[in-house]
Design a protein around this motif. Structure first.
Motif, PDB file in Angstrom:
ATOM      1  N   MET A   1       3.541   6.227 -45.322  1.00 19.43           N
ATOM      2  CA  MET A   1       2.971   4.955 -45.743  1.00 19.43           C
ATOM      3  C   MET A   1       1.448   4.978 -45.585  1.00 19.43           C
ATOM      4  N   ASN A   2       0.771   4.099 -46.320  1.00 21.03           N
ATOM      5  CA  ASN A   2      -0.681   3.916 -46.224  1.00 21.03           C
ATOM      6  C   ASN A   2      -1.482   5.145 -46.640  1.00 21.03           C
ATOM      7  N   ARG A   3      -0.953   5.919 -47.579  1.00 14.45           N
ATOM      8  CA  ARG A   3      -1.662   7.124 -48.037  1.00 14.45           C
ATOM      9  C   ARG A   3      -2.885   6.778 -48.872  1.00 14.45           C
ATOM     10  N   VAL A   4      -2.915   5.563 -49.443  1.00 13.39           N
ATOM     11  CA  VAL A   4      -4.094   5.124 -50.201  1.00 13.39           C
ATOM     12  C   VAL A   4      -4.581   3.769 -49.685  1.00 13.39           C
ATOM     13  N   ALA A   5      -4.420   3.549 -48.402  1.00 10.49           N
ATOM     14  CA  ALA A   5      -4.785   2.265 -47.796  1.00 10.49           C
ATOM     15  C   ALA A   5      -6.256   1.953 -48.038  1.00 10.49           C
ATOM     16  N   GLY A   6      -6.508   0.727 -48.482  1.00  7.01           N
ATOM     17  CA  GLY A   6      -7.870   0.273 -48.701  1.00  7.01           C
ATOM     18  C   GLY A   6      -8.465   0.643 -50.039  1.00  7.01           C
ATOM     19  N   LYS A   7      -7.767   1.429 -50.829  1.00  8.06           N
ATOM     20  CA  LYS A   7      -8.282   1.825 -52.135  1.00  8.06           C
ATOM     21  C   LYS A   7      -7.946   0.757 -53.181  1.00  8.06           C
ATOM     22  N   VAL A   8      -8.751   0.739 -54.226  1.00 10.69           N
ATOM     23  CA  VAL A   8      -8.498  -0.115 -55.391  1.00 10.69           C
ATOM     24  C   VAL A   8      -8.270   0.794 -56.589  1.00 10.69           C
ATOM     25  N   VAL A   9      -7.181   0.540 -57.305  1.00 12.17           N
ATOM     26  CA  VAL A   9      -6.757   1.403 -58.410  1.00 12.17           C
ATOM     27  C   VAL A   9      -6.642   0.584 -59.689  1.00 12.17           C
ATOM     28  N   ALA A  10      -7.269   1.056 -60.764  1.00  8.17           N
ATOM     29  CA  ALA A  10      -7.135   0.430 -62.077  1.00  8.17           C
ATOM     30  C   ALA A  10      -6.164   1.239 -62.921  1.00  8.17           C
ATOM     31  N   ILE A  11      -5.212   0.557 -63.553  1.00  5.97           N
ATOM     32  CA  ILE A  11      -4.172   1.220 -64.348  1.00  5.97           C
ATOM     33  C   ILE A  11      -4.050   0.502 -65.686  1.00  5.97           C
ATOM     34  N   THR A  12      -4.124   1.252 -66.778  1.00  4.25           N
ATOM     35  CA  THR A  12      -3.851   0.667 -68.087  1.00  4.25           C
ATOM     36  C   THR A  12      -2.388   0.901 -68.451  1.00  4.25           C
ATOM     37  N   GLY A  13      -1.899   0.100 -69.391  1.00  7.75           N
ATOM     38  CA  GLY A  13      -0.472   0.176 -69.724  1.00  7.75           C
ATOM     39  C   GLY A  13       0.391  -0.173 -68.533  1.00  7.75           C
ATOM     40  N   ALA A  14      -0.086  -1.150 -67.742  1.00  6.93           N
ATOM     41  CA  ALA A  14       0.533  -1.450 -66.446  1.00  6.93           C
ATOM     42  C   ALA A  14       1.670  -2.453 -66.519  1.00  6.93           C
ATOM     43  N   ALA A  15       1.960  -2.985 -67.692  1.00  2.93           N
ATOM     44  CA  ALA A  15       2.944  -4.068 -67.770  1.00  2.93           C
ATOM     45  C   ALA A  15       4.374  -3.603 -67.558  1.00  2.93           C
TER      46      ALA A  15
ATOM     47  N   VAL B   1      -9.892   4.595 -57.874  1.00  3.37           N
ATOM     48  CA  VAL B   1      -9.012   5.411 -58.723  1.00  3.37           C
ATOM     49  C   VAL B   1      -8.862   4.725 -60.073  1.00  3.37           C
ATOM     50  N   VAL B   2      -8.898   5.509 -61.144  1.00  2.00           N
ATOM     51  CA  VAL B   2      -8.619   4.968 -62.478  1.00  2.00           C
ATOM     52  C   VAL B   2      -7.547   5.823 -63.139  1.00  2.00           C
ATOM     53  N   ILE B   3      -6.548   5.147 -63.714  1.00  2.00           N
ATOM     54  CA  ILE B   3      -5.406   5.831 -64.325  1.00  2.00           C
ATOM     55  C   ILE B   3      -5.242   5.325 -65.756  1.00  2.00           C
ATOM     56  N   PRO B   4      -5.801   6.048 -66.734  1.00  2.00           N
ATOM     57  CA  PRO B   4      -5.605   5.670 -68.138  1.00  2.00           C
ATOM     58  C   PRO B   4      -4.186   6.065 -68.573  1.00  2.00           C
ATOM     59  N   ASN B   5      -3.288   5.124 -68.463  1.00  2.00           N
ATOM     60  CA  ASN B   5      -1.865   5.382 -68.693  1.00  2.00           C
ATOM     61  C   ASN B   5      -1.373   4.826 -70.030  1.00  2.00           C
ATOM     62  N   ALA B   6      -2.125   3.912 -70.638  1.00  2.00           N
ATOM     63  CA  ALA B   6      -1.658   3.264 -71.872  1.00  2.00           C
ATOM     64  C   ALA B   6      -1.408   4.291 -72.966  1.00  2.00           C
ATOM     65  N   GLY B   7      -0.289   4.132 -73.660  1.00  2.00           N
ATOM     66  CA  GLY B   7       0.015   5.053 -74.747  1.00  2.00           C
ATOM     67  C   GLY B   7       1.108   4.518 -75.647  1.00  2.00           C
ATOM     68  N   ILE B   8       1.115   5.014 -76.884  1.00  2.00           N
ATOM     69  CA  ILE B   8       2.171   4.668 -77.840  1.00  2.00           C
ATOM     70  C   ILE B   8       2.727   5.948 -78.445  1.00  2.00           C
TER      71      ILE B   8
ATOM     72  N   VAL C   1      -5.297   4.842 -79.482  1.00  2.00           N
ATOM     73  CA  VAL C   1      -4.784   4.306 -78.215  1.00  2.00           C
ATOM     74  C   VAL C   1      -4.733   5.386 -77.141  1.00  2.00           C
ATOM     75  N   ASN C   2      -4.126   6.521 -77.481  1.00  2.00           N
ATOM     76  CA  ASN C   2      -3.811   7.526 -76.456  1.00  2.00           C
ATOM     77  C   ASN C   2      -5.009   8.342 -75.999  1.00  2.00           C
ATOM     78  N   PHE C   3      -5.914   8.660 -76.909  1.00  2.00           N
ATOM     79  CA  PHE C   3      -7.075   9.450 -76.490  1.00  2.00           C
ATOM     80  C   PHE C   3      -8.348   8.608 -76.397  1.00  2.00           C
ATOM     81  N   ILE C   4      -8.719   7.930 -77.499  1.00  4.16           N
ATOM     82  CA  ILE C   4      -9.931   7.113 -77.450  1.00  4.16           C
ATOM     83  C   ILE C   4      -9.783   6.038 -76.375  1.00  4.16           C
ATOM     84  N   GLY C   5      -8.595   5.436 -76.271  1.00  3.89           N
ATOM     85  CA  GLY C   5      -8.359   4.416 -75.248  1.00  3.89           C
ATOM     86  C   GLY C   5      -8.500   4.970 -73.840  1.00  3.89           C
ATOM     87  N   ALA C   6      -8.017   6.200 -73.631  1.00  5.80           N
ATOM     88  CA  ALA C   6      -8.155   6.832 -72.314  1.00  5.80           C
ATOM     89  C   ALA C   6      -9.622   7.083 -71.987  1.00  5.80           C
TER      90      ALA C   6
END
Length: 288
Positions: free
Chosen positions: A1-15, A98-105, A123-128
């Motif tokens: 547990m707590n391997r990324v404690a205190g970090k803020v992570v942005a994720i696309t395609g997160a829904a 951390v940023v994770i460009p995950n959105a894709g179709i 979406v997949n490349f330009i969006g990333a």
């Protein structure tokens, strides 16, 4: 547990799908989450896109772990809006690690229009790339960029002439470009102690592949193929006796690359593929 404690992570395609899985798993390990998603249908795909209620559910699941969630509905193709969304979210949460460009179709099928190629690439490349470039002014020293690629980016080129259609060709190209982009970007960011890595999953049972258009693409010999009908095809391409990996299998790798455990790993291309690429290298041709 707590391997990324205190970090803020942005994720696309997160829904939903992989994006939601990453968000919840990282929150369980102590991260606050910026969850971004367009929450609309892709114009060329035959499966439904996510909805605002899906993004709200991701936030609920993150907050259930005790972590904070900031959500924004934004199209990754619109860098200006993406930058504004990230500016606001980072101001609220205080930092970005951390940023994770995950959105894709993945609009599959030989009947998809040519616009399926361009929409998928956008979406997949330009969006990333938009996501990374909007995030870089905020990304802390020691930060991590985790690109979500695909084994399609490590396989021989395929295009619409093989029967998979314009959308699948765009998907393949977008993932090939991500591998090259990461190699170059890793060199640019290394002096600032920021890392760039790519995760390449094989089939994951999300909406992108669990839909009727995908079933018809992989089993064109059947009139109305089902998930059960395509499973033997998916199993045949792997070295291990599997048709899919689960979302959690990918999210475990995401946590590792987001954490300080991987602080000296950059420019890596991590396969989570059940031996697919190894089988390819041994001479198996997935195109038949």
């Amino acid at each position: 547990m707590n391997r990324v404690a205190g970090k803020v992570v942005a994720i696309t395609g997160a829904a939903r799908g992989l994006g939601r899985s990453h968000a919840v798993r990282l929150a369980e390990e102590g991260a606050d989450i910026i969850a971004l998603d367009v929450c609309q249908d892709a114009s060329t795909a035959e499966y439904a896109g996510s909805r605002p209620s899906d993004l709200d559910e991701t936030a609920r699941l993150v907050e259930k772990t005790g972590r904070r969630a900031v959500v924004r509905q934004v199209d990754v193709r619109d860098r200006s809006s993406l930058s504004t969304a990230l500016d606001e979210a980072v101001a609220e949460l205080g930092r970005l690690d951390v940023v994770i460009p995950n959105a894709g179709i993945s609009p599959m099928g030989p009947d998809r229009p040519l616009s399926a190629f361009t929409e998928t690439l956008d979406v997949n490349f330009i969006g990333a790339a938009n996501t990374v470039h909007a995030a870089l002014p905020h990304l802390a020293e020691g930060g991590s960029v985790i690109l979500i690629g695909s084994v399609a980016g490590l396989m021989p080129r395929y295009d619409g002439n093989t029967g998979v259609g314009h959308g699948a060709a765009g998907y393949s190209l977008s993932k090939h470009l991500l591998t090259e982009y990461a190699d170059w970007l890793a060199i640019q960011l290394a002096p600032s102690n920021r890392r760039v890595n790519v995760i390449h999953p094989t089939n994951v049972p999300t909406e992108l592949i669990k839909n009727e258009a995908a079933y018809r693409t992989f089993r064109p010999d059947l009139e109305n193929p089902t998930a059960d009908d395509v499973e033997p095809v998916f199993k045949s391409v792997h070295g291990m006796p599997i048709a899919y990996v689960e979302t959690a299998d990918v999210s475990h790798a995401v946590v590792f690359l987001a954490s300080d455990e991987s602080r000296y790993i950059t420019g890596a291309q991590l396969r989570i593929d059940g031996g697919m690429v190894a089988k390819l290298q041994a001479g198996y041709d997935p195109r038949g």
